[in-house]
Scaffold this motif. Structure first.
Motif, mmCIF file in Angstrom:
data_model
loop_
_atom_site.group_PDB
_atom_site.id
_atom_site.type_symbol
_atom_site.label_atom_id
_atom_site.label_comp_id
_atom_site.label_asym_id
_atom_site.label_seq_id
_atom_site.Cartn_x
_atom_site.Cartn_y
_atom_site.Cartn_z
ATOM 1 N N UNK B 352 14.046 11.733 -49.369
ATOM 2 C CA UNK B 352 15.028 10.765 -48.851
ATOM 3 C C UNK B 352 15.342 9.683 -49.874
ATOM 4 N N UNK B 353 16.614 9.268 -49.903
ATOM 5 C CA UNK B 353 17.006 8.173 -50.788
ATOM 6 C C UNK B 353 16.509 6.871 -50.185
ATOM 7 N N UNK B 354 16.317 5.866 -51.025
ATOM 8 C CA UNK B 354 15.775 4.617 -50.487
ATOM 9 C C UNK B 354 16.804 4.004 -49.546
ATOM 10 N N UNK B 355 16.289 3.369 -48.494
ATOM 11 C CA UNK B 355 17.175 2.763 -47.517
ATOM 12 C C UNK B 355 17.531 3.689 -46.363
ATOM 13 N N UNK B 356 17.130 4.936 -46.440
ATOM 14 C CA UNK B 356 17.420 5.873 -45.358
ATOM 15 C C UNK B 356 16.489 5.583 -44.182
ATOM 16 N N UNK B 357 17.008 5.598 -42.988
ATOM 17 C CA UNK B 357 16.127 5.443 -41.829
ATOM 18 C C UNK B 357 15.617 6.811 -41.410
ATOM 19 N N UNK B 358 14.589 6.807 -40.578
ATOM 20 C CA UNK B 358 14.019 8.080 -40.153
ATOM 21 C C UNK B 358 15.025 8.896 -39.358
ATOM 22 N N UNK B 360 18.257 8.932 -39.909
ATOM 23 C CA UNK B 360 19.137 9.549 -40.912
ATOM 24 C C UNK B 360 18.425 10.695 -41.630
ATOM 25 N N UNK B 361 17.136 10.523 -41.852
ATOM 26 C CA UNK B 361 16.365 11.606 -42.461
ATOM 27 C C UNK B 361 16.521 12.877 -41.634
#
Lengths: 865, 445
Positions: B352-358, B360-361
């Motif tokens: 996951x890219x930084x700043x992604x919420x779970x 969005x994951x």
């Protein structure tokens, strides 16, 4: 071994009573307990205390004892909690008694929680059961609880700092004189004459010792021991991954450090949320991978790459249980590693492969919850050879045989075990992986006859027989019986039971452990080991216990005298290794001229049970099987048709009339077909192990490992009549300690004292009244027994009594202060608590007399008197 | 560019470009199941060659990749002329049937044509039969090991290649032979006889074995070591072979005598011949001797030979020139091959890219899963082409992104300048026959 010492190591850097390898919770716990007992301990850690293995990566959660169904594990977990809370009072480290909430959304798990609640109440915990969704929502507003049927709040669970805990344990051990060596991997464990440990090479140098404790976590069993065939001690533990996400705090004000840990039993997920972080784990089987066995303690821990794809199914369940979690940052997906065992129980004890090589490994993801207590138990075993904290049978190394240490077996089995980390397993539980390993030669015939198999010690034995079985079906039972209402097999077992009681049933008993004991000293050697008199005429079979010094059962067994100096011994399946180790140990101490050979795999055992078995046996052997010619408790080598060398013993292991015949494997199919053919006339029916279980429990026939174990004596379980206190014929064994010839069997003194003093524990049979078998929860063993409303004991096993027409349990009642007198048992109102529901019980101290419709009964055999 | 990228025909062009030189052979003989090869040129003409053959006398399979430098003559020559030497070096104990030394070779395929001028051809035949006599006389080699035989064949082949370039009795220099000797070639060669795999290596191409683990994943096992300055053993070998006075000049700027990158190679007689010989033969043809040539030879033709006994867990062997290893590491290559055999598209693990919420994951994982289903089948049938596609197009980002990169690399860069961006790439994938390797082992020596 001395010259070797001086040659390869001119100087030892240290010497110690015990070298402990591993600075995780296991290693520091055992070091702590041994140091406190005054042993000189050297703790060797390849990295730094608490940091480098599974302990360092763990979330630091400790489960309260009520989680375990098994009483020994409850005691072990309680000892852990006691130790940690004691430390938390004197040392400074994070220790939060936050409790844990278990959530159930299915009937099966609801009953599971109700059973846990019954256990909790006895422990006098402030356990709570919640069945109202709005109350759950009020207490934990961040959870989605609409589908939750029942929640259980266990207040004793703890979240602590595992690294600091280990360091404090090590510090206290150091205060008691322990030597702590960090950054010092073990290079080799040296064993010398008679495979006795004499020292340990470490990076810093050689440490002279006679005891080595392998508490190396996932590296357990990887230490080089050059003199052994595989160059290391083989252990039945294997490393697997588990994963959890470490992320930020939930975006709500309603979480704090005191928020309980959540375990959703149906989703198989766990959530720990505090005011500064959130940990969430999932245990779906596909997200768990077995790893390559670690080859040496010096190799670094290769962290497997985290895989979000396989964690996704867990994440889905986590977010649906706690929708707010979706708003948290992705955080870190952490792949931890842990050692798992084939039966989800830890392993402690002295390996039979090398003397002085002890193991404490295979924590199955519950290291923190168990290691504190296991350290105590192992300390007791090492210093006193018996544990007073808990019965060790279920956690001891002796429960495993070679096949359990095979990597391929463990690779197949351990991911399933890891997925069951937070599942509560009962006796009936069967794994679906690594099956069909050991099979009788007639396996396929049995399968075609409808057998549904369950595994024990890798052996597939029929549990019951389906009526119309399709050949392409999966014949392996997996999962466990439902805890409420009639199990699937009920009608089938009823029919098999009826056959065994009134006609004749045929049962595969090949899994039982079998030994040939021969040699010059065989009689005297066995007279010393057994509490019954075994010096009976050739052709006699004796049921006896083997007691340890304190009188408890090492095992029970039947000994059949086949010759002047030749015995055939049959012991419970799970005893295959343990009994052999016990017998060989005493053989070495006594220098007895006997040869003990494990012949378990050489014979197929068929049990013919029921009144017609006499005629059936007569037909197939052509011999007279009348009660004069072949009474019960006799053995004889016979021929069946063309097959020879068959050992027939007139003991059925369930109290009915009948014979077990031990058939050499190569002729087993021939004999089996012969029996089936001849059996038609008597309406012979196949029966499975479950039928044996109902028969034997109804007859109050106790089983080692389920009802009795090393903590139970014959006096307590109504088998005093099996013990022979008479002074036996002169023994040829000279005991060095006492300086005289041995005249008593092991444990005689303890038993005599107990007879004198009376017992505080007594095994009883409980007949349950008012139980509706269709709708009520079924007893499984482990239920609380109450007398006049006060808990007085636990049941150990349970079955449905088809003749008595009620649920039948075996259990013990206990009165530690005043002992169990006949009045104690005969007076008062007894109840048992099954999953929170109480049922009145009638108590039996002796085997009941069970009426039969048809003719014959073997002199009303009463196993418990 | 934008137009080209979105044009369907440019995808077709990219595919066609990649597949132009692919080749596949179902061998199904002993341990070998199938062989996939592919080649992508950066130089014009290409300097990489490959060939595969079977030695009838020992039933050994020979697979080689040959990475030329300073022209294509040497690698071309070696790719066809090394094999007769290898076939003439069959150990006594491995000899089957009575094949004369020049009739033992059965070609499977080769990227160069084997046709030589007649005069040249007869000289080669003579060389081989002389070598064969020499080999048989050399009792050590004849009764020794495959390793020794391979070394002898390599060294003799290179010696004869140099000798061909010498002036004949009339003082005439064969121009073609001189070009062959002046250019150079690395070589990685696999010799597979039954279950016995030998990899002989010269220079910086590499051989990697794909081994399946019990849990189903696959790991790379390197069966060669690159002979360049990164290899400390090689540097040590070269340094001790020459006087201390040369320590500053023998290896400069990571290259042999400041010029040559690989530290072992065929040809390259400029680093092997004495100065006066070079002045006579090479200088007139425009090949001046290198600076600091004091104590030749500097360049070795003795291959480093690794042995491995094949097991049922060994699934395939990848031979590739350094053009590939610049783009992909061995672990990725074996993963690509393994996934290709399973028929699934290869993707990098999701991070996951930084700043992604779970939440969005989860959405992204779902999206990926969909993409995987759509493109479950790899685009290329040929496994070697599959590797080159991922080498140039990248292993992440899905098919669209991959095509974008491929089109950039293959078509946007003008043909003559490709060499500045990448090297020639040659890949051979040898799939092993699991049933054979699993089968009962016949009694061997």
């Amino acid at each position: 071994a001395k010259w070797r010492l001086s040659r390869s190591y001119t100087t030892a850097v240290a010497n110690a009573d015990v070298v402990v390898c591993g600075g995780g919770i296991s290693g520091t716990s055992i070091a702590y307990h041994l140091a406190k007992r005054g042993k000189k301990v050297a703790l060797v850690e390849k990295d730094s205390i608490g940091c480098s293995g599974a302990t360092g990566l763990s979330a630091g959660l400790v489960s309260a004892p009520i989680f375990w169904q098994d009483t020994s594990l409850q005691a072990i977990a309680q000892a852990s909690l006691d130790l940690y809370s004691h430390l938390a009072k004197t040392c400074k480290f994070r220790y939060v008694k936050c409790g844990r909430t278990y959530l159930a959304s299915s009937m099966a798990n609801e009953i599971l929680l109700r059973r846990m609640y019954s256990r909790g109440v006895v422990h006098n915990d402030k356990v709570e059961l919640l069945d109202c969704q709005s109350e759950m929502l009020e207490r934990w507003p961040f959870l989605q609880t609409e589908d939750v049927q029942l929640a259980l709040y266990s207040p004793e669970d703890v979240a602590l700092d595992p690294v600091a805990l280990c360091q404090h344990l090590a510090l206290i051990a150091k205060d008691h004189g322990a030597l702590i060596y960090e950054s010092n991997p073990v290079l080799e464990v040296h064993i010398g004459d008679e495979k006795q440990v004499y020292g340990v090479s470490t990076k810093m140098g050689f440490i002279e010792t006679s005891h080595f404790v392998d508490a190396a976590g996932i590296w357990a069993g990887s230490h080089l021991v050059k003199a052994l065939p595989h160059q290391h001690v083989q252990t039945a533990a294997y490393p697997c991954t588990y994963s959890y996400i470490h992320t930020s705090k939930l975006p709500t004000g309603s979480v704090s450090d005191m928020t309980p840990i959540f375990n959703d039993l149906d989703g198989n997920i766990m959530l720990r949320t505090t005011s500064f972080k959130t940990l969430c784990a999932g245990f779906s089987e596909e997200s768990i991978r077995p790893l390559a066995r670690q080859t040496g303690s010096a190799t670094p821990w290769q962290h497997p790459e985290p895989d979000w794809n396989v964690f996704d199914s867990n994440l889905e369940k986590l977010i649906s249980r706690c929708p707010m979690l979706g708003e948290c940052n992705h955080g870190d997906l952490i792949v931890g590693m842990e050692a798992y065992t084939p039966d989800k129980l830890p392993t402690i004890g002295e390996s039979s492969q090398a003397k002085g090589y002890w193991v404490m490994c295979g924590m199955n993801g519950q290291g923190l919850s168990l290691a504190g207590g296991l350290g105590k138990v192992l300390g007791e075993l090492m210093c006193e050879s018996q544990s007073s904290t808990a019965d060790v049978a279920r956690v001891d190394v002796g429960r495993f045989i070679d096949l359990h240490a095979n990597s391929q077996y463990l690779i197949g089995r351990t991911p399933e075990v890891a997925a069951l980390t937070y599942s509560n397993l009962y006796h009936s539980h069967q794994c679906h992986t690594a099956r069909n390993l050991r099979m009788a030669p007639i396996y396929h015939q049995l399968r075609d006859a409808g057998a549904v198999f369950g595994e024990i010690m890798g052996y597939e034995r029929p549990l019951w027989f389906e009526k119309t079985a399709k050949s392409e079906r999966n014949a392996l039972m997996s999962g466990q019986d439902s805890l409420v209402g009639k199990p699937d097999w009920f009608e089938r077992v009823a029919s098999e039971y009826e056959a065994c009681r009134e006609r004749v049933g045929l049962m595969d008993m090949s899994s039982f452990s079998k030994y040939d004991i021969t040699g010059e000293d065989a009689v005297e050697y066995l007279q010393f080991l057994c509490s019954a008199n075994v010096d009976e005429p050739i052709g006699t079979t004796v049921y006896t216990g083997m007691q340890h010094q304190k009188g408890g059962y090492v095992t029970d067994c039947t000994l059949s005298r086949l010759g002047d100096k030749k015995f055939f011994m049959v012991a419970p399946t799970i005893q295959q290794e343990r009994v052999l180790v016990w017998m060989k140990k005493w053989q070495a101490i006594l220098k007895a001229r006997v040869h003990v050979q494990d012949v378990t795999g050489a014979y197929t055992a068929l049990d013919m049970i029921g009144p017609s078995s006499r005629y059936l046996m007569g037909d197939i052997t052509g011999l007279s099987m009348s009660s004069n010619d072949f009474p019960t408790f006799r053995c004889q080598e016979i021929n069946i048709g063309m097959a020879t060398g068959i050992r027939a013993i007139s003991v059925t292991h369930c109290g009915e009339l009948g014979w077990v015949i031990y058939i050499p494997n190569e002729v087993a199919q021939n004999v089996y077909e012969k029996i089936l053919e001849a059996g038609k006339e008597y309406s012979l029916q196949h029966a499975g192990y479950y039928t044996l279980r109902q028969l034997r429990i109804e007859k109050f026939y106790v089983y080692w490992g389920q009802d009795i174990n090393a903590t139970v004596t014959p006096v307590e379980c109504g088998r005093l009549f099996r013990v022979d206190f008479k002074v036996r014929s002169i023994f040829s064994f000279f005991m060095r300690e006492s300086g005289e010839f041995q005249k008593d069997f092991i444990g005689k003194k303890a038993l005599e004292e107990q007879v004198e003093r009376g017992v505080s524990k007594r095994f009883v049979q409980l007949l349950v009244d008012g139980h509706d078998k269709e709708t009520d929860p079924w007893p499984q063993g482990g239920e609380t027994i109450l007398k006049d409303g006060r808990p007085v004991g636990l049941t150990t096993s349970a079955a449905y009594g088809f003749t008595l027409g009620c649920q039948v349990c075996i259990g013990y009642v206990e009165n530690k202060e005043f002992g169990v007198s006949p009045e104690f048992v005969s007076s008062g109102h007894f109840e048992i608590d099954i999953a929170g529901k109480r049922f009145s019980c009638r108590l039996n101290v002796h085997s009941p007399s069970l009426p039969m419709i048809s003719s014959e009964h073997p002199l009303h055999y009463r196993p418990t008197q | 560019h934008e137009f080209r990228r979105h044009n369907r025909s440019s995808r077709w062009n990219a595919d066609a470009h990649l597949r132009a030189h692919e080749r596949s052979a179902n061998v199904e003989d002993d341990a070998i199941m199938r062989v996939d090869t592919c080649q992508l040129a950066a130089n014009n003409p290409i300097e990489d060659f490959y060939s595969a053959a079977k030695c009838l006398s020992s039933r050994a399979f020979l697979f080689g990749v040959f990475d030329g430098h300073g022209g294509q003559q040497c690698s071309r020559h070696i790719s066809t002329n090394l094999y007769p030497y290898l076939c003439a070096s069959v150990l006594k104990k491995h000899e089957i049937g009575n094949y004369p030394p020049d009739q033992r070779l059965e070609w499977l395929f080769s990227s160069s044509d084997g046709h030589l001028p007649n005069a040249f051809k007869s000289r080669e035949t003579r060389n081989i039969s002389e070598y064969h006599k020499e080999f048989k006389k050399n009792a050590n080699a004849y009764t020794g090991t495959v390793r020794e035989a391979l070394k002898l064949a390599f060294e003799t082949c290179d010696r004869d290649l140099g000798d061909n370039a010498l002036p004949n009795a009339k003082g005439v220099i064969d121009r073609h032979a001189a070009m062959v000797a002046a250019s150079g070639s690395c070589c990685t060669l696999a010799h597979i006889r039954s279950r016995h795999l030998h990899v002989a290596n010269l220079g910086d191409a590499a051989a990697v074995l794909g081994v399946v683990n019990p849990n189903g994943s696959v790991t790379a096992r390197q069966l060669s070591r690159a002979h360049c300055v990164d290899n400390a053993d090689e540097v040590h070998r070269i340094r001790i072979a020459h006087p201390a006075s040369e320590s500053q000049t023998v290896l400069r700027g990571g290259r042999l005598l400041g010029e040559l990158f690989p530290l072992r190679a065929f040809g390259d007689v400029r680093y092997k011949w004495p100065l006066d010989l070079q002045k006579v033969v090479l200088e007139p043809l425009g090949h001046p001797p290198p600076q600091h040539l004091y104590t030749p030879p500097y360049l070795s033709t003795s291959p480093e030979v690794f042995y491995h006994k094949l097991t049922p867990n060994d699934r395939f062997l990848v031979l590739a020139t350094d053009g590939l290893w610049e783009w992909l590491d061995p672990d990725t290559v074996v993963r690509l091959v393994h996934d290709h055999t399973l028929g699934t598209i290869t993707q990098q693990p999701y991070v996951p890219k930084s700043g992604t919420t779970l939440r969005q994951v989860r959405e992204q994982l779902k999206e990926r899963a969909k993409g995987e289903q759509r493109t479950k089948k790899p685009i290329d049938e040929n496994c070697a082409t599959h590797i080159i596609r991922h080498a140039l197009g990248g292993v992440s980002g899905g098919a669209t992104k991959q095509y974008e990169r491929l089109i950039d690399i293959l078509q946007v860069v003008p043909p003559g300048r490709a060499r500045n961006y990448r090297d020639d790439i040659t890949v051979i994938v040898i799939h092993f026959n699991e049933t054979f390797l699993d089968g009962h082992e016949e009694d061997e020596e």
